[in-house]
Design an enzyme around this catalytic site. Sequence first.
Site, PDB file in Angstrom:
ATOM      1  CB  ALA A  56      -0.928  -0.005   1.215  1.00 20.56           C
TER       2      ALA A  56
ATOM      3  CB  ILE B 139       0.696 -11.311  16.318  1.00 19.87           C
ATOM      4  CG1 ILE B 139       1.738 -11.690  17.373  1.00 19.87           C
ATOM      5  CG2 ILE B 139       1.202 -11.593  14.909  1.00 19.87           C
ATOM      6  CD1 ILE B 139       2.011 -13.179  17.455  1.00 19.87           C
ATOM      7  CG  ASP B 140       2.483  -9.178  20.874  1.00 18.72           C
ATOM      8  OD1 ASP B 140       2.296 -10.377  20.613  1.00 18.72           O
ATOM      9  OD2 ASP B 140       3.613  -8.693  21.068  1.00 18.72           O
TER      10      ASP B 140
ATOM     11  N   GLY C 105       1.963 -13.071  22.995  1.00 19.22           N
ATOM     12  CA  GLY C 105       1.338 -11.802  23.329  1.00 19.22           C
ATOM     13  C   GLY C 105       2.171 -10.933  24.247  1.00 19.22           C
TER      14      GLY C 105
ATOM     15  CB  ALA D  91     -10.731 -21.540  26.685  1.00 20.60           C
TER      16      ALA D  91
ATOM     17  CE  LYS E 208     -15.765 -28.680  30.006  1.00 19.64           C
ATOM     18  NZ  LYS E 208     -16.493 -28.614  28.735  1.00 19.64           N
ATOM     19  CE  LYS E 209     -17.526 -38.815  29.630  1.00 21.04           C
ATOM     20  NZ  LYS E 209     -17.478 -39.782  30.741  1.00 21.04           N
TER      21      LYS E 209
ATOM     22  NE  ARG F 150      -0.229 -36.275  27.737  1.00 23.92           N
ATOM     23  CZ  ARG F 150      -0.185 -36.946  28.866  1.00 23.92           C
ATOM     24  NH1 ARG F 150      -0.194 -36.285  30.025  1.00 23.92           N
ATOM     25  NH2 ARG F 150      -0.143 -38.267  28.864  1.00 23.92           N
TER      26      ARG F 150
END
Length: 319
Positions: free
Chosen positions: A22, A126-127, A170, A186, A213-214, A243
């Site tokens: 641009a 990106i933050d 971030g 989440a 809830k699994k 994990r």
Amino acid sequence: MRKIGVLTSGGDAPGMNAAIRAVVRKSIYHGIDAYGIYQGFSGLITGNIKKLEIGSVGDIIHRGGTILQSARCEEFKTDTGQRQGLACLEKHGIEGLIVIGGNGSYLGAKALSELGFPCIGVPGTIDNDIPGTQYTIGFDTALNTVLDAVDKIRDTATSHERTFVVEVMGRDAGDIALWAGLSGGAESILIPEEPYDMEDIAARIENGVKRGKKHSIIIVAEGVASGAEFAERLTEKTGLETRVSVLGHIQRGGTPTGFDRVLASRLGAKAVELLMEGKGGRAVGMEDGEVVDADLLTVLNKPKHIDHNLYQLSKELSI
């Protein structure tokens, strides 16, 4: 204004190429020569500067990263380095500079502005941690990269009935974690701007287990803790198998979204317009769908606040 320079500095972000494109094409459209400064402020000091033509920025709008490359430069933080950079700009007859990057890049632009050289800052990180704009170039793409990963991790979490901790980037800003956590469903989101209670997080997970809830997904911003450290503490607290996925630099790469391409194009063009108007020491941004600009020093001294309403909403929806 006859010659305009453009550089990218600091961490790369998807959409930087669209902003470069641009700047170059807007300049040429108005009869202004465009010069690319390679390798950020380091290249500015060493004189790694080349004239760019229309074709130089062809077929780059869809590419991640930056064709001008980027580098961090400690030398440019010194008065000597700044004056060397200024001398290189003057040597090439460049009369205005557009700096695409984050806070550190803005500091470089401010230093040149204080030496009397017109500079415009374009928020590329990106933050999403730059004041004066609701969105920075690259944030939307990084968000969607994280969201895609979270969706896939949830498939595995469901299959194995496990809790997954996902660490996202971030720095000291929590926007990636917050937006990805809310849009990805989440169970808990940890961001630097808000305190967290391990007892509450553990209770949420345990209550979920009791009602059948699994699995659970917890998003942790890197500015809060490492995913591994938090997962260890969570396992000690709950006894549940946990994990960890650290997404790392995949968040910086990839094809920019349509939103980031349009945002970058609008902000890059606005930066050229400001230089054409004889303005310097400004930073461009997006507020409520409109392109705006503000004093660069004011932007640097103004804190960027998280959307606390979004954070509260994420807690209400993750019960």
